[in-house]
Design an enzyme around this catalytic site. Structure first.
Site, PDB file in Angstrom:
ATOM      1  N   CYS A 198       0.815  -1.202   0.000  1.00 58.63           N
ATOM      2  CA  CYS A 198       0.000   0.000   0.000  1.00 58.63           C
ATOM      3  C   CYS A 198       0.859   1.266   0.000  1.00 58.63           C
ATOM      4  CB  CYS A 198      -0.937   0.098   1.202  1.00 58.63           C
ATOM      5  SG  CYS A 198      -1.899  -1.400   1.453  1.00 58.63           S
TER       6      CYS A 198
ATOM      7  N   ARG B 262       3.119   0.263  -5.350  1.00 54.86           N
ATOM      8  CA  ARG B 262       3.019  -0.391  -4.043  1.00 54.86           C
ATOM      9  C   ARG B 262       1.725  -1.191  -3.890  1.00 54.86           C
ATOM     10  NH1 ARG B 262       6.799   2.340  -0.716  1.00 54.86           N
ATOM     11  NH2 ARG B 262       5.875   1.473   1.145  1.00 54.86           N
TER      12      ARG B 262
ATOM     13  N   TRP C 182      -2.898  -2.730  -1.598  1.00 53.13           N
ATOM     14  CA  TRP C 182      -2.607  -4.118  -1.980  1.00 53.13           C
ATOM     15  C   TRP C 182      -3.156  -4.948  -0.825  1.00 53.13           C
ATOM     16  CZ3 TRP C 182       0.164  -8.276   0.035  1.00 53.13           C
ATOM     17  CH2 TRP C 182       0.392  -9.329  -0.861  1.00 53.13           C
TER      18      TRP C 182
ATOM     19  N   ASN D 202      -0.308   1.970   5.867  1.00 52.20           N
ATOM     20  CA  ASN D 202       0.561   1.025   5.164  1.00 52.20           C
ATOM     21  C   ASN D 202       1.232   0.172   6.229  1.00 52.20           C
ATOM     22  OD1 ASN D 202       3.865   1.445   3.746  1.00 52.20           O
ATOM     23  ND2 ASN D 202       2.495  -0.265   3.509  1.00 52.20           N
ATOM     24  N   GLY D 203       1.064  -1.156   6.125  1.00 53.54           N
ATOM     25  CA  GLY D 203       1.667  -2.039   7.123  1.00 53.54           C
ATOM     26  C   GLY D 203       0.665  -3.088   7.565  1.00 53.54           C
TER      27      GLY D 203
ATOM     28  N   GLU E 128      14.357 -17.424 -13.599  1.00 57.60           N
ATOM     29  CA  GLU E 128      13.919 -16.081 -13.951  1.00 57.60           C
ATOM     30  C   GLU E 128      12.941 -16.120 -15.142  1.00 57.60           C
ATOM     31  OE1 GLU E 128      13.828 -13.330 -12.647  1.00 57.60           O
ATOM     32  OE2 GLU E 128      13.663 -11.834 -14.229  1.00 57.60           O
TER      33      GLU E 128
ATOM     34  N   LYS F 217       9.175 -14.698 -14.909  1.00 60.70           N
ATOM     35  CA  LYS F 217       8.674 -13.646 -15.819  1.00 60.70           C
ATOM     36  C   LYS F 217       7.375 -14.094 -16.455  1.00 60.70           C
ATOM     37  CE  LYS F 217      10.305 -11.009 -14.839  1.00 60.70           C
ATOM     38  NZ  LYS F 217      11.350 -10.617 -13.956  1.00 60.70           N
TER      39      LYS F 217
ATOM     40  N   GLU G 236       4.342 -14.523 -13.834  1.00 59.99           N
ATOM     41  CA  GLU G 236       3.806 -13.319 -13.162  1.00 59.99           C
ATOM     42  C   GLU G 236       3.024 -12.422 -14.111  1.00 59.99           C
ATOM     43  OE1 GLU G 236       6.534 -10.505 -11.348  1.00 59.99           O
ATOM     44  OE2 GLU G 236       8.034 -10.898 -12.869  1.00 59.99           O
TER      45      GLU G 236
ATOM     46  N   HIS H  77      14.850 -36.471 -12.064  1.00 58.14           N
ATOM     47  CA  HIS H  77      14.514 -36.772 -10.665  1.00 58.14           C
ATOM     48  C   HIS H  77      13.064 -36.399 -10.357  1.00 58.14           C
ATOM     49  CE1 HIS H  77      18.624 -37.859  -9.783  1.00 58.14           C
ATOM     50  NE2 HIS H  77      19.000 -36.792 -10.474  1.00 58.14           N
TER      51      HIS H  77
ATOM     52  N   LYS I 204       4.706  -3.578  -7.311  1.00 54.65           N
ATOM     53  CA  LYS I 204       6.109  -3.416  -7.672  1.00 54.65           C
ATOM     54  C   LYS I 204       7.004  -3.534  -6.444  1.00 54.65           C
ATOM     55  CE  LYS I 204       9.496  -2.439 -10.481  1.00 54.65           C
ATOM     56  NZ  LYS I 204       9.981  -3.607 -11.260  1.00 54.65           N
TER      57      LYS I 204
HETATM   58  O1  M6R Z   1      12.506  -4.480  -5.259  1.00 54.40           O
HETATM   59  P1  M6R Z   1      13.074  -5.853  -5.081  1.00 54.40           P
HETATM   60  O2  M6R Z   1      14.156  -6.167  -6.061  1.00 54.40           O
HETATM   61  O3  M6R Z   1      13.488  -6.128  -3.681  1.00 54.40           O
HETATM   62  O4  M6R Z   1      11.858  -6.810  -5.416  1.00 54.40           O
HETATM   63  C1  M6R Z   1      11.963  -8.193  -5.260  1.00 54.40           C
HETATM   64  C2  M6R Z   1      10.792  -8.892  -5.884  1.00 54.40           C
HETATM   65  O5  M6R Z   1       9.599  -8.479  -5.304  1.00 54.40           O
HETATM   66  C3  M6R Z   1      10.719  -8.637  -7.393  1.00 54.40           C
HETATM   67  O6  M6R Z   1      11.899  -9.001  -8.037  1.00 54.40           O
HETATM   68  C4  M6R Z   1       9.556  -9.421  -8.010  1.00 54.40           C
HETATM   69  O7  M6R Z   1       9.774 -10.793  -7.904  1.00 54.40           O
HETATM   70  C5  M6R Z   1       9.308  -8.995  -9.446  1.00 54.40           C
HETATM   71  N1  M6R Z   1       7.901  -8.892  -9.674  1.00 54.40           N
HETATM   72  C6  M6R Z   1       9.888  -9.937 -10.438  1.00 54.40           C
HETATM   73  O8  M6R Z   1       9.682  -9.533 -11.748  1.00 54.40           O
END
Ligand code: M6R
Length: 609
Positions: free
Chosen positions: A2, A27, A74, A100-101, A482, A486, A489, A505, A604
């Site tokens: 948030c 956020r 959020w 926020n929290g 990764e 990608k 998400e 395995h 983000k």
């Molecule tokens: O801001 P940060 O690098 O600490 O964020 C870490 C993760 O939240 C961030 O990398 C997240 O997994 C992304 N959505 C990946 O694309």
């Protein structure tokens, strides 16, 4: 997570709050709301969905006022709907709170307040704060009621409160979540980050944990919670507000993918000096200290964690320093063993990730030195670290991390060489040769981006698949993780990343004619092994999308689809491999009409644990 915002002054309150919220939407963006006091009366509006929905609703109204607060959410406690959106109101609707929290003891407080006759309209933890303040606002001021109320709260919070009893004040307080005050001329702004304040003023004050502030148009008072008033001088911010422009691209994510050659050139020019020496200006730890480091403990989440995993390969190979990589949320709750000359390397794009920040604090409490790699200057991780490497990726707005990932990899490759120099594990000639090699990277990324249409064609062919498997070995095992992250998400397709050697395995049982398997197989030390793994997939009719080194005709025979990367040293391949993985995920998500910049359920910056 948030984001919270507040403003008191003469400017148009509605647009200041909305612009602030838009800038805070990284956020969280599942609902939003504002509350404003006009002629002593409090009004509020809330809307489910992205901030543009709130904006649309407010367009039909005429809102006046000189003081207000806002929130972008959020969801943690309670689904994203208007009742759970903030501001949360006190029972008498005369007090509004944005938060926020997470309030950990909210259920206990809720029961207590219910017994005292308070009715709860939402499922949020925040509503208890509003009711508590109402119950404590008997004869005193709003700030007194806030101060008494927050004493009852356990957990983390940054709150902004307004109320009809003191219609000229915003009261804010912080414990564990960021809160920044902008100091203007006869105006003040408060926000979860600096960027949303910069359009109003560049004079800012970071509120610290355990501090409370009272903002009016004419004054700012800051005090310790249950302690004395204190004086804090504003700090002048020298950078400009981040402009959130797509520059002709359809999405921020695509823009950021295409910015990568520029980002790479920028980083190299910042760190590599004309005589090929490496300069890390903000590292703040002496060479003699770095020489004796016993171990790096990397702390990170998500994509940053993947960059950390790759760093382990590099740091152990070149600098011969034992390197552990922990997902921050795991590290915190295991009983790790550390020694005085271990260094925690906290990696985070946002510099605000709650788990990584908590690990940093934990490390500092054990007197370990903390070095960070962050993108956002002035973020909590930046400010609280002993030394910093900036990733120099520039603002990353798309929720999926792209350019910051390759920025992290370039920075960490150079930092590893720097450590190897200090430790004497590589000769000057070897370091210089590696520097010459990495200088090719920006042009090579350009070449990868030129294959955009190939990736689009592959995406068009496979976007209806129910799931994907990504496999790689060595430094490209984290690339497989990764690639899978990608894709899942932003497209909501289930995807798994695996070290290719582990296929037999278990995960090989997933392989059939309907499964696309992205095989990361550039010419590296494990190339032959990857070839065998690809054959194992093909024998079971899996579809192979292979990322290989230019000129490799042999592997093309094993591939249903092939994408080439230029020939480069093994340890730099993850940077080039990342580009087709990003583009593949992007085009698949586009085909499925997903919102790639703001995927569902994500934010983000993950500022709650
Ligand atoms: O801001 P940060 O690098 O600490 O964020 C870490 C993760 O939240 C961030 O990398 C997240 O997994 C992304 N959505 C990946 O694309």
């Amino acid at each position: 997570m948030c984001g919270i915002v507040g403003y008191v002054g003469d400017k148009n309150i509605e647009s200041i709050l909305l612009v602030g919220l838009e800038r805070l939407s990284y956020r969280g963006y599942d609902s939003s709301g504002i509350a404003i006091i006009t002629n002593g009366e409090l009004s509020y509006w809330k809307k489910t969905g992205k901030i543009r929905e709130l904006e649309k609703m407010l367009q039909t109204l005429t809102i006046k006022g000189t003081l207000g607060i806002g929130h972008t959410r959020w969801a943690t406690h309670g689904e994203p709907n208007e009742l759970n959106a903030h501001p949360q109101m006190s029972q008498n609707k005369k007090i509004a709170v944005v938060h926020n929290g997470i309030i950990e003891n909210y259920l206990h407080l809720k029961e207590e307040l219910k017994e005292r006759g308070f009715f709860f309209a939402s499922e949020t933890d925040t509503e208890v704060i509003a009711h508590l303040i109402e119950s404590n606002l008997t004869s005193g001021t709003l700030e007194e009621a806030v101060e008494v109320s927050i004493q009852r709260l356990t957990g983390a919070f940054a709150i902004a409160v307004i109320g009809e009893s003191d219609p000229e004040k915003i009261v804010v307080a912080r414990k564990g979540s960021p809160l920044i005050i902008g100091v203007g001329k006869k105006e003040y702004m408060v926000s979860s980050d600096v960027n949303s304040i910069l359009p109003i003023t560049k004079e800012i004050i970071h509120l610290e944990d355990g501090e409370l502030a009272i903002l009016t148009k004419k004054s700012l008072q800051i005090k310790k919670i249950h302690g004395p008033f204190i004086t804090k001088k504003p700090q002048h911010i020298r950078w400009d507000a981040i402009t959130q422009e797509k520059n002709g691209y359809d999405t921020f994510m695509l823009k950021e993918i295409f910015e990568q050659p520029t980002v790479a050139r920028h980083i190299l020019s910042k760190i590599i000096q004309p005589d090929l020496s490496l300069s890390f200006k903000h590292i703040n730890l002496s060479k003699s200290h770095l020489k004796t480091v016993n171990r790096f403990i990397i702390q990170a989440c998500g994509t940053s964690w993947h960059a950390g995993l790759i760093t382990k390969y590099l740091m152990e190979k070149y600098a011969r320093i034992l390197t552990e990589v922990d997902i921050s949320s795991e590290f915190r709750y295991r009983h790790s063993i550390s020694q005085g000359n271990d260094i925690v390397l906290a990696m985070s794009q946002s510099g605000e990730t709650a788990d990584t920040l908590a690990c940093l604090r934990e490390a500092k409490s054990k007197f370990l030195k903390v070095l960070s790699l962050v993108n956002v200057k002035g973020s909590s991780i930046d400010r609280e670290s002993d030394g910093v490497l900036y990733s120099y990726a520039g603002p990353e707005i798309g929720v999926a991390s792209t350019k910051n990932f390759i920025a992290q990899l370039i920075n960490l490759y150079l930092f590893t060489l720097y450590m190897a120099q200090i430790r004497g594990t590589l000769s000057k000639e070897e370091v210089d040769a590696s520097i010459q090699e990495i200088k090719k990277i920006p042009d090579y990324i350009d070449r990868m981006l030129a294959q955009k249409e190939t990736l689009k064609r592959i995406a068009d062919k496979y976007y209806k698949s129910q799931e994907f498997l990504f496999i790689g070995r060595g430094v490209n095992y984290p690339s497989a993780l990764e690639g899978a992250l990608k894709l899942k998400e932003i497209s909501y397709i289930h995807a798994t990343g695996y070290p290719a050697g582990e296929l037999k395995h278990g995960p090989i049982s997933l392989v059939d004619a309907s499964l696309p398997v992205v095989c990361i197989a550039p010419k590296t030390a494990t190339y032959e092994k990857m070839l065998s793994n690809i054959q194992e997939v093909r024998s079971r009719k899996g579809k192979t999308i292979v990322i290989a080194t230019e000129g490799d005709a042999e592997i093309a025979q094993q591939a249903d689809e092939i994408v080439y990367i230029p020939k480069i040293s093994e340890d730099l391949t993850p940077i080039l491999v990342a580009i087709p993985l990003q583009l593949l995920a992007y085009f698949i998500a586009q085909n499925l009409q997903c919102d790639v910049d703001q995927p569902r359920n994500l934010a983000k910056s993950v500022t709650v644990e």
